[in-house]
Motif scaffolding. Sequence first.
Motif: not given
Length: 263
Positions: A14-15, A18, A22, A30-31, A34-35, A84
């Motif tokens: 995940i990190r 994410y 940027d 953004r979250v 990412t999901q 996040l």
Amino acid sequence: MDKKLLIIDGMNLIRRLYAALDAEPDLSRRVERTQSIAIDALAKLTTQFKPSYVVVVFDSNAKTWRHEVYPEYKLGRVPMDDQLLESLSEFAKMFRFNGLHCLRLDGWEADDLIATLAVKASQNHIKSYIVSTDKGFTQLLGDELIYQYDYFAKLGYDKAWVPEKYGVEPDQLVDYWALVGDTTNRIPGVKGIGPKTAMGIIEDFPTIEDIYANLSSFPERIQNMLSGGREQCLLSRSLVALRTDVNIGIRLSQLRYLPKATV
């Protein structure tokens, strides 16, 4: 067909995903992105490995035993964005909705849970594939039923890869890291000892105990560097060594992967 356990280092995946977004100024967006990308990544991984069992492992929010014995552990690491951090439960919900089991245990890092699961699977003659970019898992690769896979580089690692990378065998890595340190987690090594020197030391004496029992065998320069550092080396080794005996409280059968039917 061989049974396989796919273990995903949840926060590592995940990190990294994410961080790659940027350029997105809207943190909520953004979250969400990412999901979506994480679900796609996990779908690709399950298609690629065709596992019998799957689990996504998360870190505990609480401090772990490593923080208790060494308060400087991971001190100074860039903290996760609040947006996040607050969304992690949503990630887990989405993963479960897609048929992926999630695991977190208070007081334990994901690394120790992952190591315990992989070793337990091996004891049951099941291959494990650990999806993570974390170098710490390479210490497990001495077991020929445990592999590591870097989703981003699309590279797999096994027992034969470790000496090519580090110059030591997998079961020697924790002693090697005790000498050179682990800067990522703020674990100190022996001042002045780098990878090349550590390889030479480990080649002659493979454990910290052996090294300090034979201190007089080394050149004066190395003796001076090692002198007085035994306790710190032993502490550093205990910190970098993954626990494989965590009482997780689940059976492998509970992690069986049943892909959701498509209409």
